[in-house]
Design a protein around this motif. Structure first.
Motif, PDB file in Angstrom:
ATOM      1  N   GLY A 187     -64.690 -23.447-119.177  1.00 14.16           N
ATOM      2  CA  GLY A 187     -64.812 -24.835-118.904  1.00 14.16           C
ATOM      3  C   GLY A 187     -65.262 -25.374-120.342  1.00 14.16           C
ATOM      4  N   PRO A 188     -65.816 -26.627-120.335  1.00  9.78           N
ATOM      5  CA  PRO A 188     -65.830 -27.566-121.606  1.00  9.78           C
ATOM      6  C   PRO A 188     -66.817 -26.573-122.694  1.00  9.78           C
ATOM      7  CG  PRO A 188     -66.321 -28.988-119.746  1.00  9.78           C
ATOM      8  CD  PRO A 188     -66.035 -27.458-119.161  1.00  9.78           C
ATOM      9  N   GLY A 189     -66.091 -26.496-123.956  1.00  9.71           N
ATOM     10  CA  GLY A 189     -66.817 -25.828-124.813  1.00  9.71           C
ATOM     11  C   GLY A 189     -66.379 -24.290-125.001  1.00  9.71           C
ATOM     12  N   SER A 190     -65.612 -23.795-123.850  1.00  7.91           N
ATOM     13  CA  SER A 190     -65.330 -22.453-124.075  1.00  7.91           C
ATOM     14  C   SER A 190     -64.512 -22.081-125.214  1.00  7.91           C
ATOM     15  CB  SER A 190     -64.662 -21.926-122.969  1.00  7.91           C
ATOM     16  OG  SER A 190     -65.636 -22.138-121.710  1.00  7.91           O
ATOM     17  N   HIS A 191     -64.569 -20.803-125.763  1.00  7.91           N
ATOM     18  CA  HIS A 191     -63.592 -20.387-126.832  1.00  7.91           C
ATOM     19  C   HIS A 191     -62.807 -19.289-126.112  1.00  7.91           C
ATOM     20  CE1 HIS A 191     -65.120 -23.065-129.921  1.00  7.91           C
ATOM     21  NE2 HIS A 191     -66.350 -22.935-129.464  1.00  7.91           N
ATOM     22  N   VAL A 192     -61.670 -19.433-125.892  1.00 12.33           N
ATOM     23  CA  VAL A 192     -60.756 -18.262-125.327  1.00 12.33           C
ATOM     24  C   VAL A 192     -59.744 -17.799-126.125  1.00 12.33           C
ATOM     25  CG1 VAL A 192     -59.494 -18.115-123.155  1.00 12.33           C
ATOM     26  CG2 VAL A 192     -61.286 -19.871-123.401  1.00 12.33           C
ATOM     27  N   LEU A 193     -59.598 -16.283-125.973  1.00 13.12           N
ATOM     28  CA  LEU A 193     -58.408 -15.710-126.580  1.00 13.12           C
ATOM     29  C   LEU A 193     -57.396 -15.378-125.371  1.00 13.12           C
ATOM     30  CD1 LEU A 193     -60.055 -13.217-129.096  1.00 13.12           C
ATOM     31  CD2 LEU A 193     -58.590 -15.207-129.483  1.00 13.12           C
ATOM     32  N   GLU A 194     -56.182 -15.303-125.773  1.00 12.41           N
ATOM     33  CA  GLU A 194     -55.120 -15.033-124.641  1.00 12.41           C
ATOM     34  C   GLU A 194     -54.114 -14.239-125.569  1.00 12.41           C
ATOM     35  OE1 GLU A 194     -52.080 -17.639-121.750  1.00 12.41           O
ATOM     36  OE2 GLU A 194     -52.557 -18.315-123.877  1.00 12.41           O
ATOM     37  N   THR A 226     -63.304 -12.919-133.160  1.00 13.48           N
ATOM     38  CA  THR A 226     -64.449 -12.218-132.468  1.00 13.48           C
ATOM     39  C   THR A 226     -65.143 -13.001-131.798  1.00 13.48           C
ATOM     40  OG1 THR A 226     -65.669 -12.227-134.495  1.00 13.48           O
ATOM     41  CG2 THR A 226     -64.357 -10.428-134.152  1.00 13.48           C
ATOM     42  N   GLY A 227     -66.241 -12.436-130.935  1.00 11.37           N
ATOM     43  CA  GLY A 227     -66.989 -13.291-130.234  1.00 11.37           C
ATOM     44  C   GLY A 227     -66.406 -14.270-129.378  1.00 11.37           C
ATOM     45  N   ALA A 228     -65.272 -13.888-128.678  1.00 11.63           N
ATOM     46  CA  ALA A 228     -64.835 -14.946-127.899  1.00 11.63           C
ATOM     47  C   ALA A 228     -65.393 -15.042-126.329  1.00 11.63           C
ATOM     48  CB  ALA A 228     -63.358 -14.574-127.404  1.00 11.63           C
ATOM     49  N   ASP A 229     -65.464 -16.167-125.752  1.00 11.90           N
ATOM     50  CA  ASP A 229     -66.102 -16.207-124.490  1.00 11.90           C
ATOM     51  C   ASP A 229     -65.448 -15.638-123.345  1.00 11.90           C
ATOM     52  OD1 ASP A 229     -68.285 -17.710-125.524  1.00 11.90           O
ATOM     53  OD2 ASP A 229     -67.018 -19.591-125.510  1.00 11.90           O
ATOM     54  N   ALA A 230     -64.254 -15.511-123.433  1.00  8.93           N
ATOM     55  CA  ALA A 230     -63.266 -15.074-122.458  1.00  8.93           C
ATOM     56  C   ALA A 230     -61.732 -14.685-123.248  1.00  8.93           C
ATOM     57  CB  ALA A 230     -62.975 -16.194-121.283  1.00  8.93           C
ATOM     58  N   VAL A 282     -59.642  -5.674-127.153  1.00 10.55           N
ATOM     59  CA  VAL A 282     -60.080  -6.589-126.265  1.00 10.55           C
ATOM     60  C   VAL A 282     -61.361  -6.515-126.538  1.00 10.55           C
ATOM     61  CG1 VAL A 282     -60.548  -7.290-123.921  1.00 10.55           C
ATOM     62  CG2 VAL A 282     -58.384  -6.864-124.561  1.00 10.55           C
ATOM     63  N   ARG A 283     -62.326  -5.256-126.340  1.00 12.95           N
ATOM     64  CA  ARG A 283     -63.716  -5.122-126.547  1.00 12.95           C
ATOM     65  C   ARG A 283     -64.077  -5.635-128.112  1.00 12.95           C
ATOM     66  NH1 ARG A 283     -67.498  -2.719-123.710  1.00 12.95           N
ATOM     67  NH2 ARG A 283     -69.526  -2.371-124.886  1.00 12.95           N
ATOM     68  N   ALA A 284     -63.508  -5.400-128.935  1.00 15.73           N
ATOM     69  CA  ALA A 284     -63.632  -5.597-130.286  1.00 15.73           C
ATOM     70  C   ALA A 284     -63.826  -7.383-130.580  1.00 15.73           C
ATOM     71  CB  ALA A 284     -62.872  -5.118-131.169  1.00 15.73           C
ATOM     72  N   SER A 285     -63.188  -8.181-129.719  1.00 16.31           N
ATOM     73  CA  SER A 285     -62.964  -9.529-130.179  1.00 16.31           C
ATOM     74  C   SER A 285     -63.734 -10.374-128.773  1.00 16.31           C
ATOM     75  CB  SER A 285     -61.362  -9.950-129.836  1.00 16.31           C
ATOM     76  OG  SER A 285     -60.815  -9.361-131.089  1.00 16.31           O
ATOM     77  N   LEU A 286     -63.990  -9.502-127.809  1.00 13.95           N
ATOM     78  CA  LEU A 286     -64.718 -10.521-126.575  1.00 13.95           C
ATOM     79  C   LEU A 286     -66.550 -10.258-126.848  1.00 13.95           C
ATOM     80  CD1 LEU A 286     -64.248 -11.732-124.159  1.00 13.95           C
ATOM     81  CD2 LEU A 286     -64.267  -9.407-122.860  1.00 13.95           C
ATOM     82  N   LYS A 287     -67.069 -11.140-126.868  1.00 10.99           N
ATOM     83  CA  LYS A 287     -68.539 -10.833-126.849  1.00 10.99           C
ATOM     84  C   LYS A 287     -69.101 -10.046-125.586  1.00 10.99           C
ATOM     85  CE  LYS A 287     -70.318 -15.053-124.221  1.00 10.99           C
ATOM     86  NZ  LYS A 287     -70.884 -16.313-124.566  1.00 10.99           N
ATOM     87  N   LEU A 288     -70.169  -9.508-126.092  1.00 15.00           N
ATOM     88  CA  LEU A 288     -70.778  -8.624-124.994  1.00 15.00           C
ATOM     89  C   LEU A 288     -71.148  -9.397-123.789  1.00 15.00           C
ATOM     90  CD1 LEU A 288     -71.535  -5.702-124.941  1.00 15.00           C
ATOM     91  CD2 LEU A 288     -73.814  -6.299-125.445  1.00 15.00           C
ATOM     92  N   ARG A 341     -66.125  -7.131-117.282  1.00 14.85           N
ATOM     93  CA  ARG A 341     -66.918  -7.593-118.476  1.00 14.85           C
ATOM     94  C   ARG A 341     -67.493  -6.663-119.329  1.00 14.85           C
ATOM     95  NH1 ARG A 341     -70.855 -12.324-115.945  1.00 14.85           N
ATOM     96  NH2 ARG A 341     -70.869 -12.923-118.183  1.00 14.85           N
ATOM     97  N   PRO A 342     -67.267  -6.636-120.526  1.00 17.51           N
ATOM     98  CA  PRO A 342     -67.821  -5.518-121.513  1.00 17.51           C
ATOM     99  C   PRO A 342     -69.423  -5.535-121.464  1.00 17.51           C
ATOM    100  CG  PRO A 342     -67.175  -7.282-122.819  1.00 17.51           C
ATOM    101  CD  PRO A 342     -66.982  -7.600-121.421  1.00 17.51           C
ATOM    102  N   VAL A 343     -69.851  -4.334-121.299  1.00 14.24           N
ATOM    103  CA  VAL A 343     -71.177  -3.992-121.182  1.00 14.24           C
ATOM    104  C   VAL A 343     -71.755  -3.089-122.062  1.00 14.24           C
ATOM    105  CG1 VAL A 343     -71.385  -4.650-118.741  1.00 14.24           C
ATOM    106  CG2 VAL A 343     -71.012  -2.377-119.341  1.00 14.24           C
ATOM    107  N   ALA A 344     -73.217  -2.971-122.658  1.00 10.84           N
ATOM    108  CA  ALA A 344     -73.439  -2.213-123.570  1.00 10.84           C
ATOM    109  C   ALA A 344     -73.846  -0.586-123.136  1.00 10.84           C
ATOM    110  CB  ALA A 344     -74.894  -2.708-124.053  1.00 10.84           C
TER     111      ALA A 344
END
Length: 199
Positions: free
Chosen positions: A33-40, A102-106, A121-127, A190-193
């Motif tokens: 949604g508004p403000g999301s930073h997305v990788l595809e 890195t740190g993508a929301d989605a 994917v895991r390296a670029s997606l935020k936890l 979703r990536p988890v710790a």
């Protein structure tokens, strides 16, 4: 004034595009949604890219990777035609080499073998960020499930969206003769710790 669904159905393409029924569910499920930073990855003709760019608004951004220059050029034209190109960064690249961001929301993969790229994917997606993919066959889904668990993804959901329209006739109200049934399996995680079994 055409709706976004109208525009996406008529978008010039030389590959199969995602249907609005799938796109809407992807956007809501992945919190785009508004403000999301997305990788595809797998821009294709840019239908999903356009919908995501529409959803993130002026404050969000989309970075979309495509391995084929001719496909990227078509997506660029489609995004420009819809007035959404300024929200999208189009890159030529192979996901095997990883994402620069890195740190993508989605992060969404529209590729035939997403299971090969889970470390990237895991390296670029935020936890705790949102991962999504679409696959046409069950055996591809099984391979992706194994890769997701191996790379510590949890909250895994798999579904398919079937859409049936009805005749808008009061005296003979019934389903139309054809429906859009299976267009692909949607996979979300979703990536988890910690390991999923500990959640």
């Amino acid at each position: 004034q055409p709706s976004l669904a109208d525009l996406l159905r008529e978008i010039p393409r030389n590959t199969q595009i995602l249907y609005p029924k799938d796109i809407g569910f992807i956007l809501v499920t992945m919190g785009i949604g508004p403000g999301s930073h997305v990788l595809e990855a797998g821009t294709g003709s840019g239908a999903l890219t356009s919908a995501m760019a529409y959803a993130v608004g002026q404050t969000g951004s989309i970075v979309s990777y495509e391995a084929r220059l001719e496909m990227q050029q078509m997506a660029r034209k489609n995004l420009d035609r819809l007035g959404l190109l300024d929200r999208v960064t189009l890159k030529i690249g192979n996901v095997q080499d990883g994402f620069e961001e890195t740190g993508a929301d989605a992060l969404f993969l529209d590729l035939p073998n997403p299971y090969d790229y889970m470390p990237q994917v895991r390296a670029s997606l935020k936890l705790g960020g949102f991962f999504g993919s679409i696959l046409p066959t069950a055996n591809q889904v099984s391979l992706l499930l194994g890769a997701l668990r191996q790379n510590r993804f949890a909250f895994i959901d798999i579904c398919e969206i079937m859409l049936r329209y009805y005749k808008a006739e009061p005296e003979r109200f019934r389903p139309v003769d054809r429906m859009v049934a299976h267009t692909g399996y949607l996979i979300f995680a979703r990536p988890v710790a910690v390991e999923e079994s500990l959640i």
